[in-house]
Design an enzyme around this catalytic site. Sequence first.
Site, PDB file in Angstrom:
ATOM      1  N   SER A 136       0.769  -1.167   0.167  1.00 40.98           N
ATOM      2  CA  SER A 136      -0.182  -0.054  -0.014  1.00 40.98           C
ATOM      3  C   SER A 136       0.872   1.244   0.099  1.00 40.98           C
ATOM      4  O   SER A 136       1.807   1.406  -1.085  1.00 40.98           O
ATOM      5  CB  SER A 136      -1.024  -0.026   1.166  1.00 40.98           C
ATOM      6  OG  SER A 136      -1.830   1.072   1.082  1.00 40.98           O
ATOM      7  N   ASP A 165      -0.372  -4.241  -4.050  1.00 39.51           N
ATOM      8  CA  ASP A 165      -1.520  -3.126  -4.240  1.00 39.51           C
ATOM      9  C   ASP A 165      -0.991  -1.744  -3.836  1.00 39.51           C
ATOM     10  O   ASP A 165      -1.560  -1.287  -2.724  1.00 39.51           O
ATOM     11  CB  ASP A 165      -2.659  -3.669  -3.416  1.00 39.51           C
ATOM     12  CG  ASP A 165      -4.022  -3.301  -4.018  1.00 39.51           C
ATOM     13  OD1 ASP A 165      -3.981  -3.002  -5.204  1.00 39.51           O
ATOM     14  OD2 ASP A 165      -4.701  -2.854  -3.219  1.00 39.51           O
ATOM     15  N   HIS A 179      -7.899  -5.434  -0.736  1.00 31.46           N
ATOM     16  CA  HIS A 179      -6.474  -4.796  -0.558  1.00 31.46           C
ATOM     17  C   HIS A 179      -5.475  -5.755  -0.087  1.00 31.46           C
ATOM     18  O   HIS A 179      -4.385  -5.574  -0.680  1.00 31.46           O
ATOM     19  CB  HIS A 179      -6.552  -3.576   0.372  1.00 31.46           C
ATOM     20  CG  HIS A 179      -5.471  -2.581   0.352  1.00 31.46           C
ATOM     21  ND1 HIS A 179      -5.140  -2.242  -1.083  1.00 31.46           N
ATOM     22  CD2 HIS A 179      -4.900  -1.951   0.973  1.00 31.46           C
ATOM     23  CE1 HIS A 179      -4.051  -1.219  -0.712  1.00 31.46           C
ATOM     24  NE2 HIS A 179      -4.161  -1.059   0.626  1.00 31.46           N
TER      25      HIS A 179
END
Length: 647
Positions: A154, A178, A248
């Site tokens: 992330s 991601d 996610h």
Amino acid sequence: MLRIYVFISLMCLVRSDTDETCPSFTRLSFHSAVVGTKLNVKLMLYTRRNLTCAQTINSTVLGNLNVTKKTTFIVHGFRPTGSPPVWIGDLVEGLLSVEDMNVVVVDWNRGATTVMYHHASSRTKDVANILKEFIDQMLAEGASLEDIYMIGVSLGAHISGFVGKMYDGQLGRITGLDPAGPLFNGKPPEDRLDPTDAQFVDVIHSDTDALGYKESLGNIDFYPNGGLDQPGCPKTIFGGLQYFKCDHQRSIYLYLSSLRENCTITAYPCDSYRDYRNGKCVSCGIPQKESCPILGYYADHWKDYLKEKSPPVTKAFFDTAEEKPFCIYHYFVDIITWNKNVRRGSITIKLRDKAGSTTESKIDHEPATFQKYHQVSLLARFNQDLDKVAAISLMFSTGSVVGPKYKLRILRMKLRSLANPERSLWFPSDLAELRELSEVLRDYRKEHQAYVFLLFCSAYLYKQCFAIPGSSFLNVLAGALFGPWLGLLLCCVLTSVGATCCYLLSSMFGKQLVVSYFPDKVAPLQRKVEENRNSLFFFLLFLRLFPMTPNWFLNLSAPILNIPMAQFFFSVLIGLIPYNFICVQTGSILSTLTSLDALFSWGTVFKLLAIALVALVPGTLIKKFSQKDLHLNGTSNANHLNSRKHT
């Protein structure tokens, strides 16, 4: 109440003691997320020597870090509740299991823990500066930038990119799991992860419609399930917190699966997820052992190939299962139908092996179009890889609840494995597939003997009654199923009975049709029958053994030629013995071969020679007899019909 306070105090003491001996990831409360925290970065080193107990290191104290080995940094992302990432331990253990390296966990929870996402994102470059100071010290001690690998999750993906920019893209590799999308979408390359931030950048996009970054960020960008909703994740808000973070986090668990030996996820470079689902991108077209990129830790196997591209970037798509280890096995299904009208709909394919295990694939992303005699190739995805498929079933659906129901008439269906294409080959490597097919049929015959026998006889008689070509295939199949002698007896009887049925049908309904459509062919044949009326049976045997007149035409015209049914029956029974014998024996031999080499062994050659000699004996005797008693002059005029043997 006092017991509770004492218990909590003891737990705190235990945790403090543990922290002193083995540093752990910072654990904060939701209260800290509300009031905010100051940035504080802690680096924890794991090696194979201290796999379960971390060592705190910093830019002045490298501890047990071996600068001659590869060093992998794990950088987490936004932590809105302050809790440690649940996947950290598994990732550390997995990395050390595949390679002897230094694993450095970058704990910036004091800075990432906040309910204000923009506060956490604003600290990413500060974290990158701290990591640069540490890497500078590593380089001073003799480390190489090429041996530095950063895995960013992330916001951590962009932190890794910022570090890479500070070294002009000379880091060995960056993996973005991601990468965060909010506040980074649309930003220029210097403000986010970019393909030039390392010598190789690979990215997994698993939540492009919410928390993740949609566009390409690496040399190779993987899009599981199109990068959108992931199988097994909640579809509604009633799934609780998992509804927001499951997609996610799936990128992390997909990467973890690449560290296990029981799952290798293959991806397929393609322009779009739709093209991949339609089977347009299943051949990567490069001459290497692993022809398509592999997701996760071993994705850098494609590094050298991508360097040859201009620009050196690509997108790759694949599908996953709902549960760990998420592997999907791809097959091409080739279907040929014979429906008169065009059919559109989706199909579900179910496979079963000999042990009874089953797996199925629904191909319903868009309707497939089936036309008569047109092959349709569909990409099927199964969550199990059955080694030996014993049965295939297919269900067709138009998707209409209230509309008419249609059947899909299958003429042929073939299954081809993409990962193991040799399973789909019948030739030229060997004849193992033919032997396995006959074994399956024989096993099925043992359980359903009467049904298989009845089905075979029905198919054979139907073909013979209506003069349909194809007896050679059924004769070969009879040899494989029933053995050489029972198969020969069965084929001879069925050929005779079927031909006699054709004789009867022609005598009742077909005389006028045969005369109308084949007048120039019936006349010379009738003349020769009359000339050989005294030796009619031997003449019929001669025609069966040396088919100058096709058998199908002889079956249809026999009633018109006034050939007695008894002589017709026995001439077929005896006259086609050599032909049936060759076919049945061939099927019996081929079903027992284990390789093409065995086909050319001395034993097989002698068997085939013996079959040929036995088959020539009746023909030789009939030909010798015909020279004395049969009138065959002019029989060759029928050659223009078709000298091929169709029964």
